[in-house]
Design a protein around this motif. Sequence first.
Motif, PDB file in Angstrom:
ATOM      1  N   ASP A  16       0.859  -1.181   0.000  1.00 29.82           N
ATOM      2  CA  ASP A  16       0.000   0.000   0.000  1.00 29.82           C
ATOM      3  C   ASP A  16       0.900   1.237   0.000  1.00 29.82           C
ATOM      4  N   GLY A  17       0.273   2.399   0.027  1.00 27.75           N
ATOM      5  CA  GLY A  17       1.043   3.634  -0.060  1.00 27.75           C
ATOM      6  C   GLY A  17       2.012   3.819   1.087  1.00 27.75           C
ATOM      7  N   GLU A  18       1.561   3.529   2.288  1.00 27.54           N
ATOM      8  CA  GLU A  18       2.450   3.674   3.441  1.00 27.54           C
ATOM      9  C   GLU A  18       3.621   2.710   3.350  1.00 27.54           C
ATOM     10  N   GLY A  19       3.357   1.524   2.832  1.00 29.96           N
ATOM     11  CA  GLY A  19       4.441   0.559   2.644  1.00 29.96           C
ATOM     12  C   GLY A  19       5.459   1.045   1.634  1.00 29.96           C
ATOM     13  N   LEU A  20       4.978   1.687   0.560  1.00 29.51           N
ATOM     14  CA  LEU A  20       5.901   2.222  -0.446  1.00 29.51           C
ATOM     15  C   LEU A  20       6.801   3.288   0.166  1.00 29.51           C
ATOM     16  N   LEU A  21       6.212   4.202   0.952  1.00 27.82           N
ATOM     17  CA  LEU A  21       7.012   5.241   1.588  1.00 27.82           C
ATOM     18  C   LEU A  21       8.067   4.633   2.507  1.00 27.82           C
ATOM     19  N   ALA A  22       7.667   3.627   3.274  1.00 25.71           N
ATOM     20  CA  ALA A  22       8.605   2.996   4.196  1.00 25.71           C
ATOM     21  C   ALA A  22       9.725   2.297   3.444  1.00 25.71           C
ATOM     22  N   TRP A  23       9.385   1.616   2.340  1.00 26.88           N
ATOM     23  CA  TRP A  23      10.425   0.905   1.584  1.00 26.88           C
ATOM     24  C   TRP A  23      11.384   1.892   0.923  1.00 26.88           C
ATOM     25  N   LEU A  24      10.874   2.961   0.347  1.00 26.86           N
ATOM     26  CA  LEU A  24      11.731   3.970  -0.271  1.00 26.86           C
ATOM     27  C   LEU A  24      12.681   4.582   0.751  1.00 26.86           C
ATOM     28  N   ASP A  25      12.199   4.729   1.983  1.00 28.46           N
ATOM     29  CA  ASP A  25      13.028   5.258   3.053  1.00 28.46           C
ATOM     30  C   ASP A  25      14.147   4.275   3.400  1.00 28.46           C
ATOM     31  N   GLN A  26      13.798   3.006   3.589  1.00 28.56           N
ATOM     32  CA  GLN A  26      14.800   1.997   3.955  1.00 28.56           C
ATOM     33  C   GLN A  26      15.817   1.785   2.833  1.00 28.56           C
ATOM     34  N   ALA A  27      15.365   1.882   1.604  1.00 30.25           N
ATOM     35  CA  ALA A  27      16.263   1.702   0.459  1.00 30.25           C
ATOM     36  C   ALA A  27      17.062   2.966   0.153  1.00 30.25           C
ATOM     37  N   ALA A  28      16.760   4.057   0.873  1.00 30.21           N
ATOM     38  CA  ALA A  28      17.453   5.334   0.708  1.00 30.21           C
ATOM     39  C   ALA A  28      17.361   5.862  -0.724  1.00 30.21           C
ATOM     40  N   LEU A  29      16.203   5.686  -1.344  1.00 30.25           N
ATOM     41  CA  LEU A  29      15.993   6.176  -2.709  1.00 30.25           C
ATOM     42  C   LEU A  29      15.363   7.561  -2.741  1.00 30.25           C
ATOM     43  N   VAL A  30      14.700   7.936  -1.662  1.00 26.44           N
ATOM     44  CA  VAL A  30      14.037   9.238  -1.582  1.00 26.44           C
ATOM     45  C   VAL A  30      14.397   9.866  -0.235  1.00 26.44           C
TER      46      VAL A  30
END
Length: 212
Positions: free
Chosen positions: A36-50
Motif C-alpha cells: 500500500d502507499g504507506e508501505g511504499l514510503l517505508a520501503w523507499l526510506d529503507q532503500a534510501a531512494l528518496v
Amino acid sequence: MDYRQMPAILVADAPGLDFLNSIATPVDEPVDWIGDGEGLLAWLDQAALVPRTVLEAMRVQSTAAELDEIAARARELREWFRVFVRKRKGRPLLAKDLRELAPLNQLLAQDQQHGEIVANASGGVTSFELRANRRWQAPESLLMPVAEVLARLVCEEDFTYVKACEGPKCTLMFADHTRGHARRWCSMAICGNRAKVAAHRKRLREQEGGQV
C-alpha cells in the motif's frame, strides 16, 4: 505477515534487484513491502531512494488513496520488470532487448530533474560539483528514483551475473559481485544456512540407512 513487522530485504547488491525483492517469502508467508502507499514510503526510506524530508512531505500533502494508487503502479512496474530480468538473467543483454524496455523509457521521460552547481570545501580547498536535483511535485514523482535504479541495472550490471537464489522456496534475486562469481544464496544467514542444515540431515539419513 505484515511488512511493518520486519525491515526490507536489501541483499541484492543492486538497488534495481532490491526493488524486485520488495516482495518475498522470508519465513513462511509472502510479504509485500509495497502493498500500500504507506508501505511504499517505508520501503523507499529503507532503500534510501528518496530523502526522508520528501517522504514526510508526501505523506502530509497526499491522500492515502493517492499513495495507494502510486504503490499499485509501483507493483505493476515491479512485476513487469521481473519478467524482463528473469528471462535474461545469466546472459549478456542483446541489442534486441532494448525493444522490451520501452515502458521504462516512457516512465523515465516523465522525470523532472535539474542540475545545480554546489561547492565542496575540503582541507581548505574548494571544488565545485554539478548535482542533479529532482522536483518532487506529486506522488507520481516517487516512481522516478525507482525507474532510475532499474535503468542503472540494465546499463551498469552484467546480466551474466544476475542470479536467482538457489533456495527451493526463495524468490530473491541478486547481482553476483563475488570473486569467481560463485554466490549461490540471497544470504548465507538465511537460505545458505537452510541448505547446510538440509544437507546435514540428508547425510544423517543416508548414514542411518546404510547401517544394518
